[in-house]
Design an enzyme around this catalytic site. Structure first.
Site, PDB file in Angstrom:
ATOM      1  N   HIS A 136      23.574  -2.097  -2.289  1.00  0.00           N
ATOM      2  CA  HIS A 136      24.894  -1.631  -2.738  1.00  0.00           C
ATOM      3  C   HIS A 136      25.959  -2.385  -1.963  1.00  0.00           C
ATOM      4  CE1 HIS A 136      23.024   1.518  -5.005  1.00  0.00           C
ATOM      5  NE2 HIS A 136      22.301   1.820  -3.934  1.00  0.00           N
ATOM      6  N   TYR A 155      34.560  -3.250  -3.543  1.00  0.00           N
ATOM      7  CA  TYR A 155      33.585  -4.304  -3.849  1.00  0.00           C
ATOM      8  C   TYR A 155      34.026  -5.707  -3.443  1.00  0.00           C
ATOM      9  CZ  TYR A 155      31.928  -0.382  -6.637  1.00  0.00           C
ATOM     10  OH  TYR A 155      31.509   0.858  -7.029  1.00  0.00           O
ATOM     11  N   SER A 160      29.090  -1.424  -1.630  1.00  0.00           N
ATOM     12  CA  SER A 160      29.879  -0.436  -0.890  1.00  0.00           C
ATOM     13  C   SER A 160      28.956   0.498  -0.110  1.00  0.00           C
ATOM     14  CB  SER A 160      30.733   0.376  -1.873  1.00  0.00           C
ATOM     15  OG  SER A 160      29.903   1.147  -2.732  1.00  0.00           O
ATOM     16  N   ASP A 173      11.271   5.265 -12.268  1.00  0.00           N
ATOM     17  CA  ASP A 173       9.866   5.219 -12.688  1.00  0.00           C
ATOM     18  C   ASP A 173       9.402   3.785 -12.907  1.00  0.00           C
ATOM     19  OD1 ASP A 173       9.757   7.949 -12.545  1.00  0.00           O
ATOM     20  OD2 ASP A 173       9.884   8.300 -14.704  1.00  0.00           O
ATOM     21  N   ARG A 224      27.737   9.991  -5.249  1.00  0.00           N
ATOM     22  CA  ARG A 224      27.127   8.695  -4.916  1.00  0.00           C
ATOM     23  C   ARG A 224      26.182   8.789  -3.721  1.00  0.00           C
ATOM     24  NH1 ARG A 224      30.261   4.979  -8.008  1.00  0.00           N
ATOM     25  NH2 ARG A 224      32.372   5.778  -8.249  1.00  0.00           N
TER      26      ARG A 224
HETATM   27  C1  DQA Z   1      27.395   0.274  -6.280  1.00  0.00           C
HETATM   28  C2  DQA Z   1      27.715   1.716  -5.898  1.00  0.00           C
HETATM   29  C3  DQA Z   1      27.570   2.644  -7.108  1.00  0.00           C
HETATM   30  O1  DQA Z   1      27.858   3.979  -6.725  1.00  0.00           O
HETATM   31  C4  DQA Z   1      28.532   2.239  -8.192  1.00  0.00           C
HETATM   32  O2  DQA Z   1      28.364   3.050  -9.344  1.00  0.00           O
HETATM   33  C5  DQA Z   1      28.443   0.788  -8.536  1.00  0.00           C
HETATM   34  C6  DQA Z   1      28.218  -0.186  -7.478  1.00  0.00           C
HETATM   35  C7  DQA Z   1      27.677  -0.720  -5.137  1.00  0.00           C
HETATM   36  O3  DQA Z   1      27.257  -1.862  -5.246  1.00  0.00           O
HETATM   37  O4  DQA Z   1      28.344  -0.348  -4.159  1.00  0.00           O
HETATM   38  O5  DQA Z   1      28.658   0.403  -9.689  1.00  0.00           O
HETATM   39  O6  DQA Z   1      26.013   0.177  -6.588  1.00  0.00           O
END
Ligand code: DQA
Length: 149
Positions: A101, A24, A103, A88, A112
């Site tokens: 996201h 991150y 990542s 929803d 994920r």
């Molecule tokens: C996330 C990716 C998710 O899998 C993870 O649980 C997060 C952050 C991201 O910003 O990369 O908490 O959403």
């Protein structure tokens, strides 16, 4: 005027800067918030930045956003992969939504790879770190400008 957007962040994103920097980056939650508010201002957008660790609170915020906001950026964090209720609620928001996201979720653990919300959003950005939020703001700005024409 079509210029109010909300950026919604799910669980554990309040600990950015502290958690898994390899995924991150080192930016803190407050720095991310400041960057987004600054970019929004620059683009003439009214930006609200929200974070919660609580699923029901996120559902409430998304529901209430229907009345107030013209577009949404959402990093649902871990709930991306588990929450039918957030999906929803998003489905009821009939305006542009960008899934975000930090990542690249497809390069990580199998659990994920599945996003329950991708099917109800306009588009998505992943794997570009904090810069992804800025790109999402620029993209939403463009979409809203086209709607204002
Ligand atoms: C996330 C990716 C998710 O899998 C993870 O649980 C997060 C952050 C991201 O910003 O990369 O908490 O959403």
């Amino acid at each position: 005027m079509n210029n109010k957007i909300i950026i919604i962040n799910g669980p554990n994103l309040n600990l950015l800067g502290e958690r898994e920097q390899s995924q991150y980056g080192s930016i803190t939650f407050n720095q991310l918030k400041e960057n987004c508010l600054k970019k929004g201002k620059e683009m003439g957008l009214d930006v609200e930045f929200f974070q919660s660790n609580i699923e029901g609170e996120l559902v409430n915020i998304i529901q209430n956003a229907r009345e107030t906001f013209d577009g949404m950026i959402i990093n649902a964090a871990g709930f991306t992969h588990t929450s039918v209720s957030i999906r929803d609620a998003l489905d009821l928001f009939k305006k542009p939504i960008i899934e975000l996201h930090l990542s690249n979720i497809y390069k990580r653990e199998d659990f994920r790879h599945k996003s329950l919300i991708s099917g109800v959003v306009t588009g998505g950005i992943f794997g570009l770190g904090a810069e992804g939020y800025i790109l999402a703001i620029i993209s939403l700005h463009k979409t809203l400008q086209n709607e204002n024409r």
